[in-house]
Design a protein around this motif. Structure first.
Motif, PDB file in Angstrom:
ATOM      1  N   ASP A  57      27.716  61.739  28.719  1.00  0.00           N
ATOM      2  CA  ASP A  57      28.263  63.095  28.825  1.00  0.00           C
ATOM      3  C   ASP A  57      28.430  63.455  30.295  1.00  0.00           C
ATOM      4  OD1 ASP A  57      28.102  63.173  26.151  1.00  0.00           O
ATOM      5  OD2 ASP A  57      26.527  64.692  26.023  1.00  0.00           O
ATOM      6  N   LEU A  58      29.608  63.959  30.611  1.00  0.00           N
ATOM      7  CA  LEU A  58      29.898  64.402  31.973  1.00  0.00           C
ATOM      8  C   LEU A  58      30.244  65.874  31.897  1.00  0.00           C
ATOM      9  CD1 LEU A  58      30.568  63.646  34.987  1.00  0.00           C
ATOM     10  CD2 LEU A  58      32.913  63.258  34.219  1.00  0.00           C
ATOM     11  N   ALA A  59      29.618  66.676  32.788  1.00  0.00           N
ATOM     12  CA  ALA A  59      29.870  68.118  32.705  1.00  0.00           C
ATOM     13  C   ALA A  59      30.030  68.707  34.098  1.00  0.00           C
ATOM     14  CB  ALA A  59      28.729  68.813  31.983  1.00  0.00           C
ATOM     15  N   ALA A  60      30.849  69.739  34.159  1.00  0.00           N
ATOM     16  CA  ALA A  60      31.002  70.507  35.390  1.00  0.00           C
ATOM     17  C   ALA A  60      30.552  71.928  35.105  1.00  0.00           C
ATOM     18  CB  ALA A  60      32.462  70.494  35.831  1.00  0.00           C
ATOM     19  N   VAL A  61      29.667  72.446  35.954  1.00  0.00           N
ATOM     20  CA  VAL A  61      29.240  73.832  35.776  1.00  0.00           C
ATOM     21  C   VAL A  61      29.606  74.612  37.042  1.00  0.00           C
ATOM     22  CG1 VAL A  61      27.366  73.431  34.139  1.00  0.00           C
ATOM     23  CG2 VAL A  61      26.928  73.195  36.571  1.00  0.00           C
ATOM     24  N   THR A  62      29.917  75.870  36.844  1.00  0.00           N
ATOM     25  CA  THR A  62      30.213  76.720  37.996  1.00  0.00           C
ATOM     26  C   THR A  62      28.908  77.030  38.712  1.00  0.00           C
ATOM     27  OG1 THR A  62      29.898  78.773  36.785  1.00  0.00           O
ATOM     28  CG2 THR A  62      32.095  77.774  36.685  1.00  0.00           C
ATOM     29  N   PHE A  63      29.023  77.607  39.888  1.00  0.00           N
ATOM     30  CA  PHE A  63      27.806  77.932  40.632  1.00  0.00           C
ATOM     31  C   PHE A  63      27.038  79.072  39.966  1.00  0.00           C
ATOM     32  CE2 PHE A  63      28.249  75.990  45.130  1.00  0.00           C
ATOM     33  CZ  PHE A  63      28.493  74.756  44.551  1.00  0.00           C
ATOM     34  N   ASP A  64      27.668  79.703  38.978  1.00  0.00           N
ATOM     35  CA  ASP A  64      26.956  80.739  38.218  1.00  0.00           C
ATOM     36  C   ASP A  64      26.370  80.186  36.926  1.00  0.00           C
ATOM     37  OD1 ASP A  64      27.568  82.705  40.067  1.00  0.00           O
ATOM     38  OD2 ASP A  64      29.545  83.035  39.175  1.00  0.00           O
ATOM     39  N   GLY A  65      26.558  78.922  36.704  1.00  0.00           N
ATOM     40  CA  GLY A  65      25.908  78.293  35.556  1.00  0.00           C
ATOM     41  C   GLY A  65      26.751  78.208  34.302  1.00  0.00           C
ATOM     42  N   ASP A  66      28.010  78.557  34.406  1.00  0.00           N
ATOM     43  CA  ASP A  66      28.876  78.414  33.218  1.00  0.00           C
ATOM     44  C   ASP A  66      29.485  77.010  33.191  1.00  0.00           C
ATOM     45  OD1 ASP A  66      28.458  81.069  32.516  1.00  0.00           O
ATOM     46  OD2 ASP A  66      30.027  81.737  33.912  1.00  0.00           O
ATOM     47  N   VAL A  67      29.645  76.485  31.995  1.00  0.00           N
ATOM     48  CA  VAL A  67      30.264  75.159  31.876  1.00  0.00           C
ATOM     49  C   VAL A  67      31.765  75.304  32.115  1.00  0.00           C
ATOM     50  CG1 VAL A  67      30.732  73.207  30.349  1.00  0.00           C
ATOM     51  CG2 VAL A  67      28.501  74.325  30.277  1.00  0.00           C
ATOM     52  N   ALA A  68      32.258  74.649  33.157  1.00  0.00           N
ATOM     53  CA  ALA A  68      33.703  74.712  33.448  1.00  0.00           C
ATOM     54  C   ALA A  68      34.462  73.737  32.562  1.00  0.00           C
ATOM     55  CB  ALA A  68      33.941  74.396  34.922  1.00  0.00           C
ATOM     56  N   TRP A  69      33.934  72.569  32.426  1.00  0.00           N
ATOM     57  CA  TRP A  69      34.521  71.579  31.514  1.00  0.00           C
ATOM     58  C   TRP A  69      33.481  70.500  31.247  1.00  0.00           C
ATOM     59  CZ3 TRP A  69      34.378  66.857  33.795  1.00  0.00           C
ATOM     60  CH2 TRP A  69      34.530  66.770  35.181  1.00  0.00           C
ATOM     61  N   SER A  70      33.695  69.793  30.200  1.00  0.00           N
ATOM     62  CA  SER A  70      32.791  68.684  29.881  1.00  0.00           C
ATOM     63  C   SER A  70      33.575  67.648  29.098  1.00  0.00           C
ATOM     64  CB  SER A  70      31.595  69.174  29.061  1.00  0.00           C
ATOM     65  OG  SER A  70      32.027  69.677  27.819  1.00  0.00           O
ATOM     66  N   LYS A  71      33.127  66.441  29.197  1.00  0.00           N
ATOM     67  CA  LYS A  71      33.769  65.386  28.417  1.00  0.00           C
ATOM     68  C   LYS A  71      32.789  64.246  28.204  1.00  0.00           C
ATOM     69  CE  LYS A  71      37.242  65.092  31.194  1.00  0.00           C
ATOM     70  NZ  LYS A  71      38.623  64.712  31.400  1.00  0.00           N
ATOM     71  N   HIS A  72      33.026  63.547  27.128  1.00  0.00           N
ATOM     72  CA  HIS A  72      32.188  62.398  26.814  1.00  0.00           C
ATOM     73  C   HIS A  72      32.948  61.133  27.182  1.00  0.00           C
ATOM     74  CE1 HIS A  72      29.241  59.947  24.810  1.00  0.00           C
ATOM     75  NE2 HIS A  72      30.181  59.379  24.067  1.00  0.00           N
ATOM     76  N   LEU A  73      32.318  60.295  27.963  1.00  0.00           N
ATOM     77  CA  LEU A  73      33.007  59.098  28.455  1.00  0.00           C
ATOM     78  C   LEU A  73      32.636  57.865  27.650  1.00  0.00           C
ATOM     79  CD1 LEU A  73      32.558  59.708  32.284  1.00  0.00           C
ATOM     80  CD2 LEU A  73      34.549  60.222  30.887  1.00  0.00           C
ATOM     81  N   GLY A  74      31.941  58.064  26.556  1.00  0.00           N
ATOM     82  CA  GLY A  74      31.478  56.914  25.782  1.00  0.00           C
ATOM     83  C   GLY A  74      30.067  56.548  26.240  1.00  0.00           C
TER      84      GLY A  74
END
Lengths: 589, 457
Positions: free
Chosen positions: A314-331
């Motif tokens: 699992d790869l995830a990007a969170v904003t500096f306020d802690g919200d998930v900006a995007w996420s994706k599963h790479l296998g």
């Protein structure tokens, strides 16, 4: 009607015989064509096990001319067979056509000869039959309509669209209905990137702090030199990264994956964010070695988002306020110890090196992702099995390139499009130490064997290009080297610190700390920081002679590498996150 | 007859099963024969990929001209010469030109889709030849019935030529299966109008035969149709052809119609079983125990009430098909594959067409997903209309079967008759016209018929 063949029994016999012969001929040609079709797949270059095996062998030995020659021969054979099959298929088609014409004509002749003219009889039931026929036809239409309805309902309810899949809803909803590409938040200036500690081992991945200041002494028992200490809520061997007022680490168990953000000044936990419902993420966690854990890779940030990858893929990007900006599963990475390669980042491009497979490569690849949007910019397959080293980005001749390690190659890729620039066959073993770039040379480590320095120049296979030097004393197996531009320092996991001359690779000094050291060393100014697994950090002068400046006890085991930003050092212990340095608040960037 | 029937059933059944099997086993023949590029330097320069240029305009006009000429000749052969042999010769010529020479493309059957797409997508320009191929047979049908099917359409002509021992399909089954061409027509138009796929062409069983190559499943399907067509007259035309459904509608109102007899019907019943396509209709005679008129009227009233309900139910049901139907569109299919890849990654060998497509999708998925959603909206509307159309067809068919026809002679069904001219030769009056049989009193074994004929005379 007249029937010219009624009495021509010889003619009829001839027609029947012709039909039989033509039928047998058709059956023979059909059998030949079917056989040809069946054997076609084994001659398909995409599917031939023989060819795939040879290609796999070539990946392991890319310069073996014998294998190349066998591949060429086999490939040529397949192409020749393919062309032959085309010709035979075409000829077979014409033969079938010709045979069919004869067959049909002969049968038609027989049928015509045997045709009897109609002899209608009185039909007194016509009226009633017409009524029955109409009723039966209505029923038949009803049955057909019903069958059609059942078929269409089966299709409607049997085939599900991924666009409606709730598990993929975040991804599809994010697409919205506009075709305009989403733009991520603006990227902070590069100077800010360099002033922070945005990835594993600092902005350049070399373990050197941009500022020369760093704490000299601290004591975990008395709290001397410790600005703050904050508990870490979840396990993980990843190292802290720092951007401005925020320190990020990740932690994970088999059940939960989380990102933690601390206030760099106070140590207060600003937020923690669970990474969940990632589309495609497996419901059950893969088995991972305890020595690696589910959160071994260090996070990365570009000042817009903080990025984390976990052993689940699992790869995830969170904003500096802690919200998930995007996420994706790479296998799920198929890694014998668990995925541990940290994320790299440069110019807003997030780099994920997913080397996997045991013995043989298994879907290994290097992926560049736009950090702002999560969009995959490019993805390149890699013919390598599992590795654990983290890639670095270096700037040569004005264009950034990514340097990756994986048995047996060191490979340089263009950051812009992922094009392979060069590769050198120089590695073996379990590649864990990451490369560094110092004094115009790349330093790469063949674990427990040798350290090599060479210039990342040339194109294609540069294996034969001469090394600047190689060193074979006290070569680490886990930790990465560090350099101040003049000297190179390494630490083995048994605790032997060695100093090499960057110019020629000569060993200048070595020091046995007689304790295990898994964290990689870091440098700030003229000080070398070697943190041992037991929590002891030796501060030594980064000079040509060994000189111990301080020996500090944290009182807690440490596996992660330290981060140094603006005079403060951030160390992740097994249970706590520490900020070391002067109590006064450092100046903001 | 039983022996023929058994053989027909066995061979046809086996081929249909094989076609079905191959359809599941090898659904994607496209990439089967493609070669990967060399994976290391060989010094070999790859040739530049070229695509065949468009057919020269003059040749397109030639195609249209041949079509118009063939239609004219077919009309002349059916209505003036009443010549079965002439139509057979024309059929052979059509199979040779439109079939094997033009390889089944361009054809009027597929042109339906071009027209549907051209109407719904302003950016798609329909070639003039396609328009000619679509409209010319229809216009001829409005005047002369299905003369296109008689010997111009290569699909029909091929089936006509292979028909050896026609077995009679029960009338009720004929009516039941007769719904399918209309449903296929609706589906073909819906998919084409949304830009999803030209399904009529994609699943055409005869084009691979004309080209002497194609996927195993379609070749087997074509063979199944041919073998079945040796015993069941024109199975594709009667039970599948979507353009045939259109021509059937046009023929219902045609100016001229095919008549068995060139003079008047003697009711000799010799032509009763002459039509291998089940198009011959008997005169309507009163039954000994006729159905009460009130019952007939009640049934008709119920069906008239049910018609809008059938259309509504069809439309509502059709909308449910949209998610599945949209997957035929290449963009939606790619997005579906991309999304499934996110959920459960499947490894494709690098550089394969599948891997490259997925890589392109992964590079910029958002616009692709948004585009797929838009396409889905269009497909949903098309599915509404398709469902409504199916309901309408079923309703109209049931109503038509509830009406009592008024027929006094043996005559071909206007919609079902493909003007093959077989029945002509069965008519004694036709034989008299040709000079084969002498004019005079009719000799038959049935005295009732003699009396009836004399009475009519």
């Amino acid at each position: 009607m007249t029937n010219p063949f009624r009495h021509a029994s010889t003619f009829l016999l001839a027609a029947l015989t012709t039909a039989w012969i033509a039928g047998a001929f058709l059956a023979l040609v059909c059998a030949g064509l079917v056989y040809q079709r069946i054997t076609a797949s084994s001659n398909d270059p995409w599917k031939s096990p023989q060819l795939l095996e040879l290609k796999a062998q070539l990946q392991d030995a890319p310069r073996d001319e014998g294998i190349k020659s066998r591949i060429r021969d086999l490939d040529l054979k397949f192409r020749q067979r393919y062309v032959r099959r085309l010709v035979m298929g075409r000829s077979g088609g014409w033969l079938l056509l010709g045979g069919s014409i004869v067959f049909i004509a002969a049968l038609w002749t027989v049928a015509e000869a045997r045709r009897r003219p109609p002899l209608p009889q009185p039909d007194h039931d016509a009226g009633a039959r017409a009524l029955r026929h109409a009723a039966a036809s209505r029923r038949a239409v009803g049955v057909t309509a019903g069958a059609l309805g059942i078929g269409l309902v089966a299709i409607a309810f049997g085939l599900h669209s991924a666009l409606d899949d709730p598990a993929l809803a975040p991804m599809t909803a994010a697409a919205g209905v506009t075709t305009a590409p989403r733009a991520g938040p603006p990227l902070p200036p590069h100077s800010e990137f360099l002033a922070n500690w945005p990835r594993f081992r600092g902005p350049l991945g070399g373990g050197a702090a941009s500022s020369g200041e760093a704490p000299l002494k601290w004591d975990g028992k008395t709290g001397t030199g410790i600005v703050w200490k904050a508990p870490v809520p979840a396990p993980g061997f990843n190292s802290p990264i720092v951007w401005g007022e925020r320190v990020f680490i990740s932690g994970a168990t088999a059940e939960k994956r989380e990102i933690f953000c601390y206030d760099a000044a106070t140590g207060q936990l600003r937020w923690q964010r669970a990474i969940e419902k990632v589309p495609g993420s497996p419901a059950e966690s893969p088995p991972i070695s305890e020595e690696t854990g589910y959160a071994a890779p260090t996070m990365a940030t570009d000042g817009r988002h903080a990025y984390a990858i976990f052993a689940h893929g699992d790869l995830a990007a969170v904003t500096f306020d802690g919200d998930v900006a995007w996420s994706k599963h790479l296998g799920v990475p198929h890694n014998p110890y668990g995925h541990a390669t940290s994320l790299a980042i440069w110019d807003g491009k997030l780099l994920v090196q997913l080397d996997q497979g045991e013995g043989r490569p298994h879907n290994s690849r290097l992926i560049a992702i736009d950090g702002g949007t999560g969009r995959v910019l490019w993805e390149k397959p890699r013919s390598m099995a599992s590795s654990w080293a983290t890639p670095i980005v270096i700037e040569t001749a004005g264009s950034p390139q990514i340097v990756t390690l994986g048995v047996p190659f060191v490979i340089g890729y263009a950051l812009a499009d992922g094009r392979e620039l060069w590769r050198a066959e120089r590695l073996d073993g379990e590649i864990t130490p990451s490369p560094i770039f110092a004094g115009g040379r790349l330093l790469v480590i063949h674990p427990d064997n040798k350290m090599m320095a060479f210039k990342p120049e040339g194109t294609g296979d540069i294996t034969e290009s001469p090394l600047d030097w190689k060193a074979e004393d006290n070569i680490p197996d886990i930790t990465s080297p560090v350099s101040n531009g003049e000297l190179v320092f390494t630490v083995t996991s048994r605790g032997i610190v060695t100093c090499f001359d960057l110019a020629d690779g000569k060993t200048l000094w070595e020091k046995d700390l007689q304790t295990e050291a898994h964290p990689s060393p870091v440098i700030a100014g003229n000080r070398l920081y070697v943190t041992c697994t037991n929590g002891t950090t030796i501060v030594a002068a980064a000079g040509r002679e060994y000189q111990e400046l301080a020996r500090n006890e944290l009182g807690e085991k440490v596996f992660a590498s330290a981060a140094i930003v603006r005079g403060r050092m951030y160390v992740r212990g097994l249970k706590n996150l520490y900020c070391l340095g002067p109590a006064t608040k450092p100046a903001s960037p | 007859m039983k022996r023929w029937g058994g053989f027909a059933f066995a061979t046809s059944g086996a081929l249909w099963l094989l076609a079905l099997l191959f359809a599941f086993v090898s659904p994607l023949p496209a990439a089967e024969q493609r070669f990967p590029p060399p994976e290391f330097e060989t010094g070999h320069k790859l040739p530049i990929t070229t695509t065949p240029g468009p057919r020269a305009l003059a040749r397109e006009f030639l195609d249209a001209g041949v079509l118009l000429a063939a239609l004219g000749i077919a009309t002349w052969l059916v209505y003036r010469r009443r010549s079965r042999r002439g139509l057979m010769a024309l059929s052979i010529a059509s199979v040779a030109y439109f079939g094997f020479y033009r390889q089944g493309c361009i054809c009027a059957i597929g042109a339906v889709q071009n027209v549907a797409l051209g109407i719904c997508d302003p950016s798609y320009a329909i070639p003039l030849t396609v328009l000619v191929f679509f409209f010319a047979p229809l216009v001829f049908a409005l005047f002369a019935g299905r003369v296109f099917c008689a010997g111009v359409c290569p699909h029909g002509a091929l089936q006509d030529l292979v028909l050896i021992k026609p077995l009679k399909v029960p009338g009720w089954l004929e009516h039941g299966l007769g719904l399918i061409p209309f449903v296929f027509l609706g589906a073909g138009v819906a998919f084409a109008a949304t830009g999803s796929a030209f399904v009529i062409c994609r699943y055409d069983p005869f084009v691979p035969l004309f080209r002497l190559t194609g996927s195993v499943s379609l070749l087997t399907l074509g063979a199944a149709f041919i073998v079945t067509g040796m015993f069941v007259g024109r199975p594709y035309c009667r039970f599948l052809c979507p353009y045939g459904a259109l021509l059937r509608l046009g023929s219902l109102v045609s100016k001229w119609r095919v008549r068995v007899t060139p003079d008047f019907c003697t009711q000799c019943r010799l032509c009763e079983h002459s039509c291998p396509y089940g198009a011959m209709r008997e005169p309507v005679v009163a039954a000994a125990q006729p159905e009460p008129p009130a019952r007939q009227r009640r049934r008709l009233a119920w069906l008239l009430v049910a018609l809008p309900l059938l259309i509504t139910a069809g439309a509502l049901g059709g909308a449910r098909l949209a998610p599945a139907a949209a997957r035929l569109h290449p963009t939606v299919a790619l997005v579906e594959q991309h999304l499934r890849q996110q959920k459960a990654p499947v490894t494709h060998p690098p550089m394969t067409p599948e891997a490259l497509s997925l890589e392109r999708a992964a590079n910029d998925p958002d616009p692709l997903i948004a585009s797929a959603r838009k396409i889905r909206e269009r497909v949903t509307l098309a599915c509404w209309l398709f469902g409504g159309w199916v309901g309408l067809v079923i309703g109209i068919k049931l109503i038509a079967l509830s009406l009592r026809p008024a027929r006094t002679d043996y005559e071909p069904d206007r919609g079902a008759c493909v003007a093959c001219a077989r029945c002509f030769e069965y008519c004694p009056n036709e034989l008299v016209r040709r000079g084969i049989a002498p004019a005079g009193p009719l000799k038959t074994a049935a005295p009732e018929l003699v009396a009836l004929v004399e009475q009519r005379r």
